[in-house]
Design a protein around this motif. Structure first.
Motif, PDB file in Angstrom:
ATOM      1  N   ASN A  25       0.820   7.209 -10.052  1.00 46.09           N
ATOM      2  CA  ASN A  25      -0.502   6.844  -9.957  1.00 46.09           C
ATOM      3  C   ASN A  25      -0.509   5.128  -9.676  1.00 46.09           C
ATOM      4  O   ASN A  25       0.737   4.648  -9.836  1.00 46.09           O
ATOM      5  CB  ASN A  25      -1.424   7.369 -10.879  1.00 46.09           C
ATOM      6  N   GLU A  26      -1.643   4.797  -9.208  1.00 43.29           N
ATOM      7  CA  GLU A  26      -1.633   3.141  -9.168  1.00 43.29           C
ATOM      8  C   GLU A  26      -1.257   2.409 -10.424  1.00 43.29           C
ATOM      9  O   GLU A  26      -0.456   1.532 -10.083  1.00 43.29           O
ATOM     10  CB  GLU A  26      -2.945   2.825  -8.740  1.00 43.29           C
TER      11      GLU A  26
ATOM     12  N   ASN B 212       1.948   4.767   0.022  1.00 44.91           N
ATOM     13  CA  ASN B 212       1.302   6.056   0.749  1.00 44.91           C
ATOM     14  C   ASN B 212       1.317   7.180  -0.096  1.00 44.91           C
ATOM     15  O   ASN B 212       1.973   7.207  -1.084  1.00 44.91           O
ATOM     16  CB  ASN B 212       2.243   6.386   2.057  1.00 44.91           C
ATOM     17  N   ASP B 213       0.352   8.170   0.235  1.00 50.56           N
ATOM     18  CA  ASP B 213       0.040   9.277  -0.668  1.00 50.56           C
ATOM     19  C   ASP B 213       1.245  10.271  -0.673  1.00 50.56           C
ATOM     20  O   ASP B 213       1.596  10.824  -1.729  1.00 50.56           O
ATOM     21  CB  ASP B 213      -1.089   9.976  -0.129  1.00 50.56           C
ATOM     22  N   GLU B 214       1.928  10.190   0.221  1.00 51.41           N
ATOM     23  CA  GLU B 214       3.293  10.917   0.173  1.00 51.41           C
ATOM     24  C   GLU B 214       4.336  10.667  -0.959  1.00 51.41           C
ATOM     25  O   GLU B 214       4.813  11.567  -1.670  1.00 51.41           O
ATOM     26  CB  GLU B 214       4.185  11.170   1.732  1.00 51.41           C
ATOM     27  N   THR B 215       4.446   9.317  -0.950  1.00 54.23           N
ATOM     28  CA  THR B 215       5.475   8.870  -1.989  1.00 54.23           C
ATOM     29  C   THR B 215       4.775   9.081  -3.382  1.00 54.23           C
ATOM     30  O   THR B 215       5.483   9.575  -4.377  1.00 54.23           O
ATOM     31  CB  THR B 215       5.330   7.265  -1.894  1.00 54.23           C
ATOM     32  N   LYS B 216       3.494   8.944  -3.511  1.00 53.52           N
ATOM     33  CA  LYS B 216       2.610   9.207  -4.681  1.00 53.52           C
ATOM     34  C   LYS B 216       2.869  10.627  -5.052  1.00 53.52           C
ATOM     35  O   LYS B 216       3.106  10.771  -6.343  1.00 53.52           O
ATOM     36  CB  LYS B 216       1.232   8.721  -4.654  1.00 53.52           C
ATOM     37  N   SER B 217       2.533  11.330  -4.363  1.00 50.83           N
ATOM     38  CA  SER B 217       2.847  12.922  -4.574  1.00 50.83           C
ATOM     39  C   SER B 217       4.062  13.281  -4.790  1.00 50.83           C
ATOM     40  O   SER B 217       4.528  14.067  -5.756  1.00 50.83           O
ATOM     41  CB  SER B 217       2.388  13.795  -3.235  1.00 50.83           C
TER      42      SER B 217
ATOM     43  N   ASN C 277       5.103  11.669  -8.304  1.00 49.49           N
ATOM     44  CA  ASN C 277       3.997  11.999  -9.354  1.00 49.49           C
ATOM     45  C   ASN C 277       3.518  10.968 -10.092  1.00 49.49           C
ATOM     46  O   ASN C 277       3.524  10.732 -11.246  1.00 49.49           O
ATOM     47  CB  ASN C 277       4.305  13.062 -10.236  1.00 49.49           C
TER      48      ASN C 277
ATOM     49  N   LYS D  76       1.015  -1.295  -0.134  1.00 54.15           N
ATOM     50  CA  LYS D  76       0.044  -0.014  -0.036  1.00 54.15           C
ATOM     51  C   LYS D  76       0.804   1.093  -0.152  1.00 54.15           C
ATOM     52  O   LYS D  76       1.434   1.610   1.150  1.00 54.15           O
ATOM     53  CB  LYS D  76      -0.921   0.145   1.171  1.00 54.15           C
TER      54      LYS D  76
END
Length: 234
Positions: free
Chosen positions: A63-64, A53-58, A61, A51
């Motif tokens: 997406n899934e 985390n949102d910090e890594t995705k941001s 940059n 899973k």
């Protein structure tokens, strides 16, 4: 003196938010200070990979769908020992393949850390020995192959790093030590935030490994940091 390749790193430099060099970019491969474009999240079977985390995705940059593609590639390369634990690339070609596939437009620094012969043997005694409690990591796996440093890469300075059992490592910057090392050993810090070549590195390593001095309780090593500016196509 011979230097052996520890690993290549694909790094996203960020401005230091503390210490003497606050606001400056430091060319260390320590993820305490900078971000690696490949990390535990890049592997599907890790806790952070199951899973992301949102910090890594941001931060990167992504997406899934991109994460699924990265993990599929990274899982295979990990099995092939082309990437190692943790955040390490065994060779420049694999790193370039990864960057071209997943981060072609991102501003990234391609760096490597390279160990003097004596430091190579010292690291292997910690991380590649049956008598040690430390497990093999990407750095020890590479150094065990005694791959000489890439002469086409550019030396930009030297770092003092304290390597954890996980393979992550601290830099002397994590302890804000530039001023103290300058006063004790007469070192100079260059425009990359790294130590200029000097002949007292063995004394500095001894100093860093003295538990009485209060540094991170990990074995500390002296490494040459090199920057690669490849064509990005093999």
């Amino acid at each position: 003196m011979k230097y052996y390749l520890g690993a290549y790193y694909l790094m996203k430099l960020r401005k230091s938010n503390f210490g003497t060099f606050e606001g400056a970019k430091l060319y260390t491969c320590s993820t305490c200070i900078n971000d690696s474009f490949i990390d535990a999240w890049s592997l599907s079977w890790t806790e952070s990979g199951k899973k992301v985390n949102d910090e890594t995705k941001s931060s990167f940059n992504i997406n899934e769908m991109q994460i699924i593609n990265i993990q599929k590639w990274a899982d295979q390369k990990f099995e092939e020992e082309k990437i190692g634990w943790i955040s390490t690339f065994t060779d420049l070609k694999t790193l370039i393949e990864y960057k071209n596939l997943f981060f072609p437009k991102d501003c990234a620094e391609i760096l490597s850390i390279n160990f003097p012969e004596t430091e190579t043997e010292e690291l292997l005694s910690f991380f590649n020995s049956e008598e040690s409690s430390f497990q093999e990591i990407g750095l020890s796996n590479n150094l065990n192959n005694r791959i000489l440093e890439n002469e086409n890469d550019i030396t930009i300075g030297y770092d003092l790093i304290g390597i954890e059992e996980s393979g992550d490592f601290h830099s002397f910057h994590c302890h804000n030590l530039a001023t103290e090392l300058t006063e004790k050993f007469g070192i100079e810090i260059n425009e990359f935030g790294l130590i200029k070549e000097n002949n007292q590195w063995q004394e500095m390593v001894t100093f860093m490994n003295d538990e009485n001095n209060g540094f991170a309780s990990a074995p500390w090593f002296y490494v040459k940091v090199k920057k690669s500016i490849p064509d990005l196509e093999f």
